[in-house]
Design a protein around this motif. Structure first.
Motif, short mmCIF file in Angstrom:
data_model
loop_
_atom_site.label_atom_id
_atom_site.label_comp_id
_atom_site.label_asym_id
_atom_site.label_seq_id
_atom_site.Cartn_x
_atom_site.Cartn_y
_atom_site.Cartn_z
N ARG A 7 -0.61 9.50 -4.85
CA ARG A 7 -1.42 9.29 -4.64
C ARG A 7 -1.47 7.86 -5.71
O ARG A 7 -0.39 7.68 -6.83
CB ARG A 7 -2.96 10.32 -4.84
N ALA A 8 -2.28 7.03 -5.37
CA ALA A 8 -2.74 5.84 -6.48
C ALA A 8 -2.17 6.20 -8.11
O ALA A 8 -2.07 5.33 -8.51
CB ALA A 8 -3.81 4.72 -5.32
N ASP A 9 -3.67 7.12 -7.78
CA ASP A 9 -3.49 7.42 -9.51
C ASP A 9 -2.62 8.01 -10.33
O ASP A 9 -1.77 7.92 -11.12
CB ASP A 9 -4.93 8.49 -9.35
N MET A 37 0.53 6.75 -9.53
CA MET A 37 0.98 6.62 -9.04
C MET A 37 0.98 5.36 -10.42
O MET A 37 2.04 4.48 -11.41
CB MET A 37 1.24 4.94 -8.02
N ALA A 38 -0.37 5.20 -10.67
CA ALA A 38 -0.80 4.41 -11.35
C ALA A 38 -0.26 5.04 -13.04
O ALA A 38 -0.09 4.43 -14.12
CB ALA A 38 -2.32 4.28 -11.95
N SER A 83 2.45 1.27 -3.62
CA SER A 83 1.72 1.97 -4.62
C SER A 83 0.44 3.73 -4.55
O SER A 83 -0.36 3.38 -5.66
CB SER A 83 1.09 0.96 -4.92
N GLY A 84 1.26 3.66 -3.65
CA GLY A 84 0.67 5.28 -2.61
C GLY A 84 -1.20 5.30 -2.70
O GLY A 84 -2.00 6.37 -2.11
N MET A 85 -1.84 4.01 -2.13
CA MET A 85 -2.58 3.90 -0.94
C MET A 85 -2.53 4.11 0.67
O MET A 85 -3.32 4.58 0.80
CB MET A 85 -2.99 2.11 -1.11
N TYR A 86 -1.22 4.64 0.71
CA TYR A 86 -0.76 5.16 2.05
C TYR A 86 0.28 6.48 1.75
O TYR A 86 1.20 5.23 0.95
CB TYR A 86 -0.51 4.01 2.94
N ASN A 134 0.64 -1.30 -0.26
CA ASN A 134 -0.10 0.21 -0.52
C ASN A 134 0.75 0.74 -0.01
O ASN A 134 0.24 1.68 -1.01
CB ASN A 134 -0.74 0.29 1.57
N ARG A 181 -1.57 -2.47 -9.72
CA ARG A 181 -1.60 -3.47 -8.68
C ARG A 181 -2.72 -4.48 -9.13
O ARG A 181 -3.48 -4.18 -9.16
CB ARG A 181 -0.68 -3.08 -6.82
#
Length: 255
Positions: A69-71, A73-74, A48-51, A45, A80
């Motif tokens: 943020r997760a977006d 990083m995506a 991947s930017g979730m935390y 997490n 993931r």
């Protein structure tokens, strides 16, 4: 590909990840193992930017990405999967994957309403990318099936295809073989090796040790949020700290 330096995450008084440093090697299969509660998913997490990390550095191809943020990083190429595979059950398998490639499109609401040339071109590109991802994971024959009607093993492959549709450079797989039988696990391991051979970097968390020992190029072991070992499968198999914390003496004898 990814460098992690002294990474930590606290939740109040609990330190879930403590001072972990490692490198995710490019175009290889990197594995993270450890007992339940070791901090594996928290570590995923974080990268991947979730935390947001409490402290430490995360560098993706030399760029500091800690706290993104997760977006974000995506968009930088990190995709993931999760332990539980969540799909749009009422939509077709292909439509589920088309959503994944939307990350790379630029059409806005006005484009959709006016059915602009860009919108139509991007729809075609999304469909082609989705079909390519399905073909790569060996599921071209189920593209028109409802996602709610496919098997658990097919759901695992669809989840990987969905991640591939975002055009990642680094693919994070959280327990990809959970809930499937040994024969299906072998097939999934072949797919993961195929992904790495195709030039993508893979990092996975998994509890199936025979799969990991035969698949991974490099393994990091976490216990109580700390890295206790890192190395090749042969090195990890004979590491006494890993045997004591996780593998057990029986596994050390398995070649």
């Amino acid at each position: 590909m990814l460098e992690i330096d002294n990474l930590s995450k606290r939740f109040g008084g609990l330190c879930a990840v403590t001072g972990v440093s490692t490198k995710i090697e490019p175009c290889k299969v990197n594995a993270i193992i450890g007992p339940n509660g070791a901090g594996k998913t928290t570590f995923f997490n974080l990268i991947s930017g979730m935390y947001r990390p409490t402290s430490g550095a995360i560098r993706l191809r030399g760029q500091d990405v800690a706290g993104l943020r997760a977006d974000q990083m995506a968009r930088l190429g990190v995709a993931r999967t999760f332990q539980a595979t969540t799909l749009f059950e009422g939509a077709t398998v292909l439509d589920n994957l088309i959503v994944g490639h939307r990350l790379r499109t630029r059409s806005g609401l006005l484009d959709v309403l006016l059915r602009t040339r860009r919108c139509k071109a991007e729809e075609r590109a999304c469909r082609e990318k989705a079909r390519g991802a399905l073909n790569f994971v060996g599921l071209s024959n189920i593209e028109e099936r409802s996602a709610g009607d496919i098997t658990q093993e097919e759901r695992k492959r669809v989840a990987i295809a969905l991640a591939l549709a975002t055009e990642p450079a680094l693919l994070l797989l959280d327990e990809p073989a959970g809930g499937i039988n040994p024969e299906e696990t072998d097939g999934l391991a072949e797919l993961i090796r195929k992904i790495a051979t195709a030039g993508m970097t893979v990092c996975l968390v998994e509890h199936k040790m025979n799969m990991i020992m035969n698949l991974a190029d490099k393994i990091m072991v976490l216990d109580h949020g700390e890295k206790i070992a890192e190395g090749t499968p042969a090195e990890i198999r004979t590491n006494q700290a890993v045997i004591d914390a996780y593998l057990g003496s029986d596994h050390a004898d398995v070649q």
